[in-house]
Structures are given as C-alpha cells and as structure tokens.
Motif scaffolding. Sequence first.
Motif, short mmCIF file in Angstrom:
data_model
loop_
_atom_site.label_atom_id
_atom_site.label_comp_id
_atom_site.label_asym_id
_atom_site.label_seq_id
_atom_site.Cartn_x
_atom_site.Cartn_y
_atom_site.Cartn_z
N ARG A 84 0.84 -1.20 0.00
CA ARG A 84 0.00 0.00 0.00
C ARG A 84 0.88 1.25 0.00
O ARG A 84 0.61 2.23 -0.71
N TRP A 143 -4.54 3.14 8.19
CA TRP A 143 -4.11 3.39 6.82
C TRP A 143 -4.87 4.53 6.16
O TRP A 143 -4.28 5.38 5.48
N ASP A 144 -6.17 4.58 6.32
CA ASP A 144 -6.96 5.62 5.65
C ASP A 144 -6.50 7.02 6.08
O ASP A 144 -6.34 7.91 5.24
N ASP A 145 -6.29 7.20 7.39
CA ASP A 145 -5.82 8.50 7.87
C ASP A 145 -4.39 8.79 7.40
O ASP A 145 -4.04 9.93 7.09
N ASP A 163 -4.52 9.95 3.85
CA ASP A 163 -5.10 11.30 3.82
C ASP A 163 -4.08 12.33 4.27
O ASP A 163 -3.95 13.40 3.64
#
Length: 359
Positions: A76, A334-336, A339
């Motif tokens: 990722r 991961w999402d933060d 971002d």
Amino acid sequence: MPVANTENLNIVALDHMPSPEEIKARVPLTEKAAEAVLAGRRALNNILDRKDNRIFVVVGPCSIHDPVAGVDYARRLKALADEVSETMLLVMRVYFEKPRTSTGWKGYINDPYMDDSFRIDEGMEKARRFLMDVNEIGLPAGTEALDPIAPQYYGDLISWTAIGARTSESQTHREMSSGLSTPVGFKNATDGDLEVAINAIVSASHPHSFLGINGKGQSAILRTRGNRYGHVVLRGGGGRPNYDTVSISLAEQALAKAKLPQNIVVDCSHANSWKKPDLQPLVMKDVIHQIREGNRSVVGLMIESFIEPGNQSIPADLSQLKYGCSVTDACVGWDDTADMIRKAHAVLSEALQRRSRAE
C-alpha cells in the motif's frame, strides 16, 4: 585448592547464534533489493545535502510483529509513494527492536513468536527476510539501531537509521553510528533535552575504534571513518511537544552554534502527540504549514502508522490478534495515513518550489 569461579554467575546458557555470514547466506542480498537500498540512501543524502528539495517521511508500524500484515502495508505504501514522489520520499518504518523502560515484548528479533521463547537466532533471519521483501517491493526501509551487533546482520538492507531518545546519549550508539552506511537521525532525550542529540551528531561525524564482530561472528576492532549525515529528530519530551515554530527556531540556533547543517526531522508521534495517534495528523499539518510559510530546516517527518488504527495487547492465544494492528504504541490507521500524506503533498507542491528558489 581450585580457584573459585568468578564469571557467568548469572548466565544460565550460552546458545549458538549463527554468524552474519551464515544468515546472509540463507537470505542473500538480491540485485533488486540492493538497487532499492542504494536509491533510498542516495535520495536521503541528496535531501540532507539540499540537492533534492523534497521532504522524506519515515512512516510505518511502531513495530513489526506480523510479516504478512507488514508486507501488505508495504505494498500500500509503495503505491502511495509513487503517487506523491514529486514532493516526498516515503521510507517504510521497519522497527524490530523495542527499548523497554522496565519489561515488555522486546520485538520481532528478540522474541519472534511472542511466546517468551526468545529465538533470537530465528528472529534475526526472519527480520532479514522481511527487509528483503520490503526492498524488493521498491521501498527504502528505516529502522532504529538498538543492538550494536544487529547491523552486521541486516544493515545492508537499511536506508535510514534512527537512534532513539534513550540511546542518543550512549557512547556505544554514537560509535556505531559513525560506521553505519546510512544517514542517522538522533532523537532528543526523553526529557526534551536537545543537547544530547547535537553532541551525538558531532561525535558520530568523527572516526572511532571499538569492539564488535565481523562477518564470521568473530570479535573484531571496528575502525570507522565517521558519518557526516547525522541529523536531529525532534520527538518532544519533558511534558511538552517541540515541533512548534519556537522550538524549531531554537533547534536551528543550536545546530548553527555547533556548526552543523540545519537539518531537522519532526516525529509526529511520541511526546509530540502525547502518544495519541489521532493527534499525529495535527502535528504533521502544523509542520507542513511551517514549510509553506518559509521554513527551510525541516527535511523530514516520522509517522507511526499501520493498517488498523490504535493498538492491542498481546493475547495468550495469538490467533486472537487483530490483523494489521500494532502490539506496541498506538498508530494511525491506513486511511488517515494516506489522507495525511496526500494533503501534505498538495501543500508541498508549491511550497517546495519556493524553498528551492530561496536556497
């Protein structure tokens, strides 16, 4: 009358440890991994030499405990690294050793099975194999150097090294850093003292001679030429953060007084965020704002990040471990993470062009 025994009175066993050459023979350096390591080191050196105006970001789990989740994260991160490569060099945080104030899990090398079996011999090979996987994905790897012998086993797979807040004052770690093949970031002390890190940079920049081991595992006198790529990592301490404009200005002045390059890395975690992962994005946003407003000394950032946010205790039944969640310090998910980095990229695109013109 026999002479009384005076040594090893508290040693219960001396188990065999494979030599660095043996471990490297089992997990040999590949051409693809070597290319990633050298490219990462070259880019980091260029950033520190101000030949590359990008920011480097050391980002990843507080510690590696599950290589499957670790490789998942690396893939990722590689995709994100390619996306933001014009403004940032992403270096995966790969920490195998955990310094402990008293007790606790000491990391993947020391106890790879997390069951107090302490198979350091197997942990070292597993750690090397994991670093190989990360580099073959195309990501440079950064780690904390804690055990002075460990770099002989996997130092050829590391692009950036940190010396922690508890060990920046250690002569052993300053000597070791003088011989490492990577740039080295020295953290300020846990009480916030910056002088410890400044002195460490100066010390590591000079040649040293000290005891260590060679590739065959034999005792050796290591003689180093000194490492000119030492730099400060601000991680907060003494009950307060130190990423604000005043703290960074004071760090710049201290570096100038010591006649050192004004290269500063800000750790968004630890005392700078009160170990609260949801504050890490705010720290990063503040530092990126400083760069946008004209700061020229901040060259890097550190983020503790994993697939899932938060952390977890190590259960007796390891099958109950939550996938992709830290077993040491709490991390941003991961999402933060994505971002945070994308927002920084958008701001840095223009800010770094101005910084480059100013220099």
